[in-house]
Design an enzyme around this catalytic site. Sequence first.
Site, mmCIF file in Angstrom:
data_model
loop_
_atom_site.group_PDB
_atom_site.id
_atom_site.type_symbol
_atom_site.label_atom_id
_atom_site.label_comp_id
_atom_site.label_asym_id
_atom_site.label_seq_id
_atom_site.Cartn_x
_atom_site.Cartn_y
_atom_site.Cartn_z
ATOM 1 N N ASP A 76 -1.682 -0.426 5.992
ATOM 2 C CA ASP A 76 -1.966 0.219 7.276
ATOM 3 C C ASP A 76 -3.445 0.240 7.627
ATOM 4 O O ASP A 76 -3.811 0.728 8.691
ATOM 5 C CB ASP A 76 -1.453 1.668 7.247
ATOM 6 C CG ASP A 76 -2.267 2.535 6.301
ATOM 7 O OD1 ASP A 76 -2.229 2.275 5.072
ATOM 8 O OD2 ASP A 76 -2.963 3.457 6.765
ATOM 9 N N ASP A 93 -0.350 5.202 0.607
ATOM 10 C CA ASP A 93 -0.720 6.205 1.606
ATOM 11 C C ASP A 93 -0.797 5.590 2.996
ATOM 12 O O ASP A 93 -1.595 4.695 3.248
ATOM 13 C CB ASP A 93 -2.071 6.841 1.260
ATOM 14 C CG ASP A 93 -2.035 7.620 -0.047
ATOM 15 O OD1 ASP A 93 -1.172 8.491 -0.171
ATOM 16 O OD2 ASP A 93 -2.868 7.349 -0.928
ATOM 17 N N ASP A 149 0.851 -1.179 0.000
ATOM 18 C CA ASP A 149 0.000 0.000 0.000
ATOM 19 C C ASP A 149 0.899 1.245 0.000
ATOM 20 O O ASP A 149 2.071 1.168 0.398
ATOM 21 C CB ASP A 149 -0.898 -0.019 1.232
ATOM 22 C CG ASP A 149 -1.775 1.208 1.325
ATOM 23 O OD1 ASP A 149 -2.530 1.480 0.370
ATOM 24 O OD2 ASP A 149 -1.689 1.914 2.354
#
Length: 332
Positions: free
Chosen positions: A214, A18, A16
Amino acid sequence: MTEPDLLAAYDALLLDLDGTVYRGGEAVPGAVEAIKASRDRGAGIRYVTNNASRKPGSVAEHLNELGFQASVEEVSTSSQAAAAVLAERLDRGALVLIIGTPALTDEVEALGLTSTRVFSPEVAAVVQGHSPDTGWRDLAEAALAIRNGALWVACNVDATLPTERGLLPGNGSMVTALRAATDVEPVVAGKPARPLMDQAIRSAGARRPLVVGDRLDTDILGATNAELDALLVLTGVATPGQVLEAPAELRPRFLAADLSGLLVPVSEVEIAKQPDWDVQVDDDTLTVTGSGDPLALLRGLCAAWWQAGGGPVTVRAGDDASMAALAELNIG
């Protein structure tokens, strides 16, 4: 015999962006070094992002500016996945109403579809991706098309977008508004749905990829849906409390503070009983004693509580060291 690190078990990383690799215009501390070390050891690298606002080339350029080695081929975006979903379901040349940036328009047109930003009865589909310029008029045109029977594809449903300023409204917030206005559910192309993840796996030619992210509701659920292992890093959206109370489909196999967790022994990041912490389960309460790394405590709490069934829980410290560790985790 030296215990192998986490990376050794996988042939590719589905990363991922961001909140995992960077936050806005800043690289997450340690991310550049961890990804370089992974690449040097032969791991396939794929930057898998739900953010549909930029072209893959722009994403790669931004990554390189931050110190990452990234090629266009290593970037998989939800705009690419959404365009592929549209191309599979529509005739060539079909008219698609765009809510999003020019990057999304380019991906749609590259697959032989025609774009517009204004409703007409000929609109066959609506595709919605993040853009900071999306406003009421854009949503109104889309609502008319969807109510007229157009296929609706959302690039992603992330409610928030991590930035260096904090969490800002993401594409999912706009999707929620349009859902409320139409009573229709979109087809989702990005995480946690499979199209984007499958695209990244094919691109990397991976057989044993590891998902790294996240967010529980996109990265970890996306890994669950794709039947892949996942490493959750606490550099973005997910909090220790949310991880502890996560339902089964949102539970990662591994947990680390950041991407440096890729390069430590598996036992130091796997969610399992911890030697330095004792966790006792009594109905809906966990009591902790011991000392050591607070993140190791979190792994131990998760292992004990998930085995007991999971859900909302009260956590109590049995001594000063555990009280300090729970305070650092903001649990209890």
